[in-house]
Design an enzyme around this catalytic site. Structure first.
Site, PDB file in Angstrom:
ATOM      1  N   ASP A   1      -3.107  -3.337   7.505  1.00 16.08           N
ATOM      2  CA  ASP A   1      -4.228  -4.118   8.011  1.00 16.08           C
ATOM      3  C   ASP A   1      -4.263  -5.503   7.370  1.00 16.08           C
ATOM      4  O   ASP A   1      -4.542  -6.505   8.032  1.00 16.08           O
ATOM      5  CB  ASP A   1      -5.542  -3.397   7.717  1.00 16.08           C
ATOM      6  CG  ASP A   1      -5.672  -2.106   8.492  1.00 16.08           C
ATOM      7  OD1 ASP A   1      -4.642  -1.446   8.715  1.00 16.08           O
ATOM      8  OD2 ASP A   1      -6.793  -1.747   8.870  1.00 16.08           O
TER       9      ASP A   1
ATOM     10  N   CYS B   1       0.809  -1.220   0.000  1.00 14.11           N
ATOM     11  CA  CYS B   1       0.000   0.000   0.000  1.00 14.11           C
ATOM     12  C   CYS B   1       0.842   1.270   0.000  1.00 14.11           C
ATOM     13  O   CYS B   1       0.493   2.259  -0.640  1.00 14.11           O
ATOM     14  CB  CYS B   1      -0.930   0.006   1.210  1.00 14.11           C
ATOM     15  SG  CYS B   1      -1.970  -1.463   1.352  1.00 14.11           S
TER      16      CYS B   1
ATOM     17  N   CYS C   1      -5.280  -1.928  -1.308  1.00 13.37           N
ATOM     18  CA  CYS C   1      -6.226  -2.999  -1.646  1.00 13.37           C
ATOM     19  C   CYS C   1      -7.306  -2.508  -2.609  1.00 13.37           C
ATOM     20  O   CYS C   1      -7.842  -1.412  -2.456  1.00 13.37           O
ATOM     21  CB  CYS C   1      -6.845  -3.566  -0.380  1.00 13.37           C
ATOM     22  SG  CYS C   1      -5.631  -4.266   0.755  1.00 13.37           S
TER      23      CYS C   1
ATOM     24  N   ASP D   1      -4.856   2.086   5.123  1.00 12.79           N
ATOM     25  CA  ASP D   1      -6.094   2.606   5.710  1.00 12.79           C
ATOM     26  C   ASP D   1      -5.935   3.762   6.688  1.00 12.79           C
ATOM     27  O   ASP D   1      -6.539   4.812   6.522  1.00 12.79           O
ATOM     28  CB  ASP D   1      -6.832   1.479   6.441  1.00 12.79           C
ATOM     29  CG  ASP D   1      -7.225   0.347   5.515  1.00 12.79           C
ATOM     30  OD1 ASP D   1      -6.890   0.415   4.324  1.00 12.79           O
ATOM     31  OD2 ASP D   1      -7.855  -0.607   5.981  1.00 12.79           O
TER      32      ASP D   1
ATOM     33  N   SER E   1     -13.223  -4.956   8.263  1.00 18.04           N
ATOM     34  CA  SER E   1     -12.489  -4.491   7.095  1.00 18.04           C
ATOM     35  C   SER E   1     -13.475  -3.940   6.088  1.00 18.04           C
ATOM     36  O   SER E   1     -14.640  -4.345   6.049  1.00 18.04           O
ATOM     37  CB  SER E   1     -11.716  -5.657   6.479  1.00 18.04           C
ATOM     38  OG  SER E   1     -11.313  -5.354   5.167  1.00 18.04           O
TER      39      SER E   1
END
Length: 576
Positions: A85, A53, A198, A127, A474
């Site tokens: 995550d 990420c 993601c 995130d 999530s």
């Protein structure tokens, strides 16, 4: 403003004979005479080598630096933390994820205050880096913006596109013997083909869209995929924009208003976005001093149709959205339907409506629906109350059509026990899985439950069981799943009173989550209940548990009310 006045902050750091020692040290870092005459623009980089990420943000930062220099500023890059995550999911390490949001905000604030930056660009990916970055900008209120690193491309497996969501669900399928060891390994090796966050409308892409709808990121920049050649151009533009914001004295609190936050909530609802957006927008609003309540999400979502067909509830991923026309197309559709307030200002100085008017729709695209052809007539977020969640809880209804559910509770004190039960085929159709002591304080850190929810889907139980937790989910979670149940178990919330076999009822139309017990029976059980010992008694985890608020307030860390009034008690009497 004159160029001299653009340095109203950094002048105290680098100007004058008495600042020779500071300049001497900065020269050792590569700065020269000319650099000291220009505004100092910080680049807060959330680069980390652990996970895709944020892995590419070092390279992206170079383009931001070039943009700052081209616009007449001196860039100074620094780093902060990030927790993946997707990597930590289902382990004790996941407790660090939400906590990292506060650390990210704190660390960016500290470096920017300590070095008296005139402006700031925050590079984000995974995130919690996104809301953490916005929170820091709001606290500092110096000219600045957010730049998202972009989404990963989908992987290919057995002739179709896959994301990390498919790998988690495959774990459950593998445990039931539905796929082989070889298939699981092949999927593992193909799901994440390169850098980027993601791929579905999970938390990272949801919060990236939030940045644009808040106006704190340039419209369209976030939806450019991580490996697209346009990302470098977006980086350079972000650097130039930082200087433009400085010249205009356009600060975050002039951009992030109540109107902007409501636009962002509507954007989440229209795209079937992550329930984590509730926590993060509540936290951002608190930093900005804007009144926002958990029920505002239900109010806005109820009037907002789902227009974007995105995973996990839909068919497409973030790169498909970009190819279709990106977030500008979503905003344009929503404005056409009267779902946004288009006069909200953005970091470009133009309004949201002006930015959206430049959207270019790809002919024949199927990702973003027309206003008269939504996937659902109401949005993806629902807030429930009831005797199990007096302060509220959050359900994502995108991709889920179940309106009511009634079943016996299967109660687990922690995620690991619930996951083991799913893997051992001990959960059956009709059950309501309850996972408690995973809230902001009880976890601590409010772990996501994707390992459990994906295993349920992989086991073929996704449509036949329900789940509730004082933890969170999530963005990849789908099914009838209630998260953020508040008050949480560790503080004696009603969820702590549940026992195996209690009948739990979900009623979406009535916005109710309840257990078929009287108030007296719940009180009687709680009268003999004892809170478990804290998992941590020192360090950052214990500090967080001590300071964190309810999830219904955004799970923010805050000082006692007495602090702001100027009366600080010697001891708050608060216990872990």
């Amino acid at each position: 403003m004159t160029e001299r006045s653009l340095k109203s902050r950094s002048s105290a750091l680098v100007d004058g004979n008495n600042r020779a020692p500071a300049r001497a040290m900065l020269r050792a870092s590569g700065l020269k005479d000319d650099d000291f005459t220009k505004p100092l623009i910080g680049i807060a980089n959330t680069w980390i080598e652990i996970g895709p990420c944020n892995y590419h943000l070092r390279e992206l930062a170079e383009h931001v630096r070039a943009g700052i220099r081209a616009a007449g500023g001196t860039p100074l890059e620094f780093n902060t933390v990030s927790i993946s995550d997707g990597i930590t999911m289902g382990t004790d390490g996941m407790r660090a994820s939400l906590i990292s949001r506060e650390v990210i905000a704190d660390s960016i604030e500290l470096v920017a205050r300590g070095n008296l930056f005139d402006g700031l660009v925050v590079l984000v990916g995974c995130d919690k880096t996104i809301p953490g970055g916005i929170m820091a900008l709001v606290r500092l209120n110096i000219p600045g913006l957010v730049l998202y690193g972009g989404s990963i491309a989908p992987g290919q497996f057995e002739g179709h596109s896959v994301t990390i969501q498919d790998v988690y669900e495959a774990v459950g399928a593998h445990a039931r013997g539905k796929i082989t060891d070889k298939q699981l390994k092949e999927l593992e090796c193909s799901a994440c083909p390169g850098v980027g966050a993601c791929g579905g409308q999970f938390t990272a892409n949801t919060m990236a869209l939030v940045c644009e709808f808040l106006g704190i990121a340039p419209m369209g920049a976030s939806s450019i995929p991580a490996t697209d050649k346009g990302k470098a151009k977006a980086g350079e533009l972000a650097g130039k924009l930082a200087m433009d914001l400085l010249r205009k004295d356009l600060t975050p609190l002039k951009i992030i208003t109540k109107t902007a936050i409501e636009n962002a909530i509507a954007g989440v609802a229209a795209t079937g976005g992550s329930t984590n957006s509730v926590l993060h927008l509540l936290a951002i609003a608190r930093e900005a001093g804007i009144p926002l309540f958990i029920d505002d999400f239900d109010r806005i979502s109820s009037r907002t149709p789902i227009l974007a067909d995105l995973k996990p509830g839909g068919r497409f991923v973030a790169t498909d959205l970009y190819a279709a026309g990106g977030t500008p197309l979503v905003a344009k559709r929503m404005l056409e339907a009267g779902l946004l307030k288009g006069d909200a200002i953005t970091v470009t100085g133009r309004s949201l409506a002006q930015e959206a008017s430049a959207a270019k729709e790809t002919p024949g695209q199927e990702v973003v629906r027309a206003k008269n052809n939504p996937l659902k007539s109401t949005g993806g977020l629902v807030i429930l109350h009831g005797n199990l969640s007096p302060e509220g809880c959050v359900i994502k209804v995108a991709g889920n059509n179940t309106q009511t559910f009634r079943g016996p509770a299967r109660v687990f004190d922690g995620e690991e026990a619930a996951f083991a039960a799913v893997n051992k085929s001990q959960i059956k159709a009709g059950d309501v899985v309850v996972i408690r002591y995973e809230g902001p304080r009880g976890g601590p850190g409010m772990r996501e439950m994707l390992a459990v929810t994906a295993a349920l889907v992989g086991a073929g139980l996704g449509d036949s069981v329900a789940l509730l937790t004082d933890g969170r989910f999530s963005g990849a979670t789908h099914g009838l799943m209630a998260g953020h149940v508040a008050p949480e178990a560790v503080v004696g919330g009603p969820i702590a009173a549940l026992r195996d076999g209690d009948t739990i009822v979900f009623d979406i139309p009535k916005r109710n989550l309840s257990v078929e017990l009287t108030d007296g029976e719940i009180r009687q059980r709680l009268a003999t209940w004892k809170a478990p010992k804290p998992r941590f008694t020192s360090g950052v985890m214990a500090k967080y548990a001590y300071l964190v608020s309810s999830s219904s307030l955004g799970a923010v860390t805050s000082l006692p009310d007495s602090f702001s009034s100027g009366s600080v008690p010697r001891s708050s009497g608060r216990t872990l």
